[in-house]
Every structure is written in C-alpha cells, then in structure tokens.
Scaffold this motif. Structure first.
Motif, PDB file in Angstrom:
ATOM      1  N   GLY A  30       0.592  -1.077  -0.381  1.00 62.61           N
ATOM      2  CA  GLY A  30       0.309   0.149   0.366  1.00 62.61           C
ATOM      3  C   GLY A  30       0.388   0.977  -0.166  1.00 62.61           C
ATOM      4  O   GLY A  30       0.373   2.385  -0.682  1.00 62.61           O
TER       5      GLY A  30
ATOM      6  N   ALA B 217       0.860   4.323  -2.920  1.00 64.75           N
ATOM      7  CA  ALA B 217       0.669   5.380  -2.616  1.00 64.75           C
ATOM      8  C   ALA B 217       1.609   6.265  -3.273  1.00 64.75           C
ATOM      9  O   ALA B 217       1.393   7.393  -3.914  1.00 64.75           O
ATOM     10  CB  ALA B 217       0.538   5.854  -1.007  1.00 64.75           C
TER      11      ALA B 217
ATOM     12  N   ALA C 217       1.465   6.911  -7.358  1.00 66.99           N
ATOM     13  CA  ALA C 217       0.325   6.985  -7.532  1.00 66.99           C
ATOM     14  C   ALA C 217       0.874   8.182  -8.043  1.00 66.99           C
ATOM     15  O   ALA C 217       0.324   9.409  -8.707  1.00 66.99           O
ATOM     16  CB  ALA C 217      -0.773   7.024  -7.262  1.00 66.99           C
TER      17      ALA C 217
ATOM     18  N   ASN D 153      -3.689   0.453  -9.867  1.00 67.08           N
ATOM     19  CA  ASN D 153      -4.480   0.131  -9.141  1.00 67.08           C
ATOM     20  C   ASN D 153      -3.044  -1.662  -9.028  1.00 67.08           C
ATOM     21  O   ASN D 153      -3.256  -2.152  -9.987  1.00 67.08           O
ATOM     22  CB  ASN D 153      -5.712  -0.867 -10.032  1.00 67.08           C
TER      23      ASN D 153
ATOM     24  N   ASP E 226      -4.702  -2.745  -4.115  1.00 64.28           N
ATOM     25  CA  ASP E 226      -4.384  -1.806  -3.649  1.00 64.28           C
ATOM     26  C   ASP E 226      -4.808  -0.891  -5.194  1.00 64.28           C
ATOM     27  O   ASP E 226      -3.808  -0.953  -5.534  1.00 64.28           O
ATOM     28  CB  ASP E 226      -3.215  -1.598  -3.006  1.00 64.28           C
TER      29      ASP E 226
ATOM     30  N   GLN F 118      -5.195   3.580  -5.700  1.00 67.52           N
ATOM     31  CA  GLN F 118      -5.193   4.993  -4.807  1.00 67.52           C
ATOM     32  C   GLN F 118      -5.288   5.619  -5.642  1.00 67.52           C
ATOM     33  O   GLN F 118      -4.967   5.039  -7.198  1.00 67.52           O
ATOM     34  CB  GLN F 118      -3.209   5.096  -4.774  1.00 67.52           C
ATOM     35  N   HIS F 119      -6.193   6.779  -5.759  1.00 64.05           N
ATOM     36  CA  HIS F 119      -6.717   7.833  -6.495  1.00 64.05           C
ATOM     37  C   HIS F 119      -5.563   8.865  -7.088  1.00 64.05           C
ATOM     38  O   HIS F 119      -5.936   9.443  -4.878  1.00 64.05           O
ATOM     39  CB  HIS F 119      -8.458   7.632  -7.271  1.00 64.05           C
ATOM     40  N   CYS F 120      -5.732   9.806  -7.103  1.00 62.51           N
ATOM     41  CA  CYS F 120      -4.730  11.378  -7.102  1.00 62.51           C
ATOM     42  C   CYS F 120      -5.623  12.250  -8.484  1.00 62.51           C
ATOM     43  O   CYS F 120      -5.226  11.464  -9.691  1.00 62.51           O
ATOM     44  CB  CYS F 120      -3.217  11.253  -7.257  1.00 62.51           C
TER      45      CYS F 120
ATOM     46  N   ASN G 228      -9.088  11.367  -5.095  1.00 61.97           N
ATOM     47  CA  ASN G 228      -7.618  11.389  -4.175  1.00 61.97           C
ATOM     48  C   ASN G 228      -7.799  10.475  -2.284  1.00 61.97           C
ATOM     49  O   ASN G 228      -7.945  10.617  -1.809  1.00 61.97           O
ATOM     50  CB  ASN G 228      -7.535  13.309  -3.226  1.00 61.97           C
TER      51      ASN G 228
ATOM     52  N   ALA H  12      -7.996   5.943  -1.356  1.00 65.87           N
ATOM     53  CA  ALA H  12      -7.310   4.820  -1.560  1.00 65.87           C
ATOM     54  C   ALA H  12      -8.461   3.874  -0.855  1.00 65.87           C
ATOM     55  O   ALA H  12      -9.656   4.149  -0.159  1.00 65.87           O
ATOM     56  CB  ALA H  12      -5.806   4.987  -0.550  1.00 65.87           C
TER      57      ALA H  12
ATOM     58  N   ASN I 136      -4.201   7.680   2.510  1.00 66.36           N
ATOM     59  CA  ASN I 136      -3.569   6.658   1.566  1.00 66.36           C
ATOM     60  C   ASN I 136      -3.752   5.419   1.323  1.00 66.36           C
ATOM     61  O   ASN I 136      -4.006   4.761   2.606  1.00 66.36           O
ATOM     62  CB  ASN I 136      -2.224   7.191   1.667  1.00 66.36           C
ATOM     63  N   CYS I 137      -2.811   4.544   0.533  1.00 72.25           N
ATOM     64  CA  CYS I 137      -3.197   3.510   0.419  1.00 72.25           C
ATOM     65  C   CYS I 137      -2.549   2.361   1.621  1.00 72.25           C
ATOM     66  O   CYS I 137      -3.452   0.953   1.938  1.00 72.25           O
ATOM     67  CB  CYS I 137      -2.882   2.562  -0.803  1.00 72.25           C
TER      68      CYS I 137
END
Length: 340
Positions: free
Chosen positions: A175, A179, A182, A197, A201, A203-205, A234, A236, A278-279
């Motif tokens: 994770g 993070a 990303a 992905n 796991d 994470q979007h930003c 923004n 996870a 965050n992831c």
C-alpha cells in the motif's frame, strides 16, 4: 519480490473506474503483469498521450525504486538485510523508517490487531498442520508478542530490531508503494488524474472522481455483481478477507489472517474494506478490521479523519460507518470488482 499472495494477506480488487475527465484531457490505460508479483493497472487522464506515458514511466520507476527497499521476497532487499540483524542500531533508508514508524503507530492505535509479528503466529500454526499446538508453546508465543518489535531513532535514521519473532511488513508495504507511485505519476506535467491499482491496492490522485465496486465475499465468482460501490477522490481503497485463502492447522482449514492478540485465526469477518486518504493506511486498517469486532472497528474508524469502512460478517451482515455511507453510490454506477 513483494507479492500479492503475501503483501497484504488480504483480498485483491480489480477496478474499472468511471472517470469524469476534464475537457480536452484524454483517458489512457496501461497494464502489466508481474509488477510486485501481481497485476499493475494505471489509468491516467492527461492532456496528451505523451504526458500519460511520462506518468506511466514515473509510476513504474517509483515501484522499481521502492521494491529493493521493502520487498519481503528478495533476500537482498534492505528490509531482508535489516531483519537478519538483532539488538544493534542499523542505518536504514528514510522509506524503511517511515514504514516501520507507521507500522508501530497502527499496532498501538489498533490495540495490537495490526501487528507485523502476526507472521510469527502464522508460522507456528502452519507448522502444526497435522497435530495440535501444545499449550506451553502457544503460551510462550503469546508472551513473546509483548516484547517490543523494534526501536527507531528517526533523527539518526537508525532502526534496531528487538525481537527474535518473525516480522512481516506485507500488510502495509505494498500500500505504501502504491501510494507513492500514484503520487509520482500525478506530479507529471499535463496529468489531471491517476488511478493506480496494483493487485487490488487502489490509490486515486487528481481532479476526477472514480467509482469502484467491492466484491461480495459470499458470491466470489468473477462475474458476480458487487456488494457495494464507492467513489474515490484523492483517496485509497483496500480490502482484506480470509474467505478465499487459508491454511491447515491441527487438521482444520482456517483463514490466513490471524488475530495477533489471541493467536487465533480470524473467523467472524468475511471481508473488511477501508477507504482512507492513502493506500498504506487502507492496507493496515483493512487487516486490523478483519480481526477486530465490528464495534471496535467502527469506534476506531470514527476517531480517524476520512476513514470509511464496510465490514461483511460471515453470517452475511453488512456494517458501515458514516464516512463510507457518504462515499457510497448506486450499484449500477460502475462495473463489478472482484477479490482474490
């Protein structure tokens, strides 16, 4: 190599997001296998394909940089080398310090439900696949769980391992890498949003909003509809659960997730999904919530900023908190995601 099988001891997700792109931005997808031992999918909205390619390169470069530091499978990784030491201060990288520090913080905040030394319990239980674990061995193991795992001197950048117990950072390390990768991709000029992905796991930003479905642990077929859908912005998402994987101990098949506080395999939660900023946080809490009682998990989630959770019990109940509910969206809003 940090792998999907042991990175989070949890449930993998696959996401096909519905992204709302800014005008004149294009949407691009990059996919690879065998990145950290699993699948890698990067979705990018960018002003040009060249910008999207630079984002792809940045994400992969960050993964390649962090894997030799945090890999549990490489005998030459910085983590592996540090784990071979005992009772001596070792200079380690800022990234390893950060992961060790976060791991200890989550161990304390979860009352030991998240614990890198859970690997020691898993190892002992697996060693007793065909025979009962005697009470003396079990008591000794649980007593050893009270020994400090390590000590850190953040200013000096040193870490001292203080326990002979097996330690695994798998439940947070992937994770952390997701993070960081990303964020590197999002920082590329011309990029509006990224969704990374790696083996589930996520994470979007960036500027856009993503909707992703959560697999139903009681209907795990690849084409089964999701049990829930949430929006990510923004943020996870990570899910842990033992309904698909496990091992045999004392002649009985049990979950591969164990409660470090009791030494017993998790048996009440089929899956725990966590939304977080965050992831790394989502990873750690999804593991902890897999062994904590629903009341404990909700109470902790509600004391932390921007933490949402969906708990699915083995008897089929679905338990959420207000943060999760606020991010929820109708089931038809996205394609189904699945677990492993």
């Amino acid at each position: 190599m940090l792998s999907l099988m042991d990175s989070r001891l949890g449930l993998a997700l696959r996401a096909w997001p519905a992204l709302r792109s800014a005008s004149r931005r294009q949407h691009h997808t990059f996919h690879y296998e065998q990145v950290l031992g699993t699948s890698f999918e990067l979705q990018v909205t960018a002003a040009s394909y060249r910008a999207a390619q630079r984002a792809e390169s940045a994400a992969l470069a960050e993964v390649d940089r962090l894997e030799p530091i945090l890999s549990a499978w490489s005998g030459t990784s910085e983590l592996a080398c540090w784990l071979m030491t005992r009772d001596c201060d070792v200079c380690v990288s800022p990234e390893l310090v950060e992961v060790l520090r976060a791991s200890e913080q989550w161990r304390v905040l979860t009352g030991g439900a998240f614990d890198p030394a859970a690997q020691a319990v898993i190892t002992v239980l697996r060693d007793h696949a065909d025979c009962a674990l005697d009470e003396e061995t079990f008591t000794t193991l649980l007593s050893a769980m009270h020994v400090p795992r390590w000590s850190l001197d953040v200013a000096r950048g040193t870490a001292r391992r203080r326990t002979p117990l097996a330690i695994s950072l798998d439940a947070i390390a992937k994770g952390y890498i997701v993070a960081r990768a990303a964020a590197r991709a999002r920082d590329v000029a011309g990029v509006g949003s990224v969704l990374l992905n790696i083996g589930g796991d996520i994470q979007h930003c960036g500027d856009d909003t993503m909707s992703v479905g959560i697999a139903d642990p009681h209907a795990p077929a690849e084409n089964a509809p999701p049990i829930a859908v949430v929006r990510l912005h923004n943020a996870a998402l990570a899910t842990s659960g033992g309904y698909r994987r496990g091992f045999v101990t004392n002649g009985r098949r049990v979950s591969h997730i164990v409660d470090p506080r009791t030494g017993q395999p998790a048996e009440h939660i089929a899956s725990a999904s966590v939304l977080a900023p965050n992831c790394a946080t989502a990873d750690a809490l999804s593991t902890a919530f897999s062994v904590m009682s629903p009341r404990e998990s909700l109470a902790l989630a509600d004391t932390l900023p921007a933490i949402g959770c969906l708990l699915v019990t083995h008897d089929g109940r679905r338990i959420t908190n207000a943060t999760w509910d606020a991010a929820a969206t109708p089931l038809h809003a996205t394609a189904t995601t699945h677990g492993s």
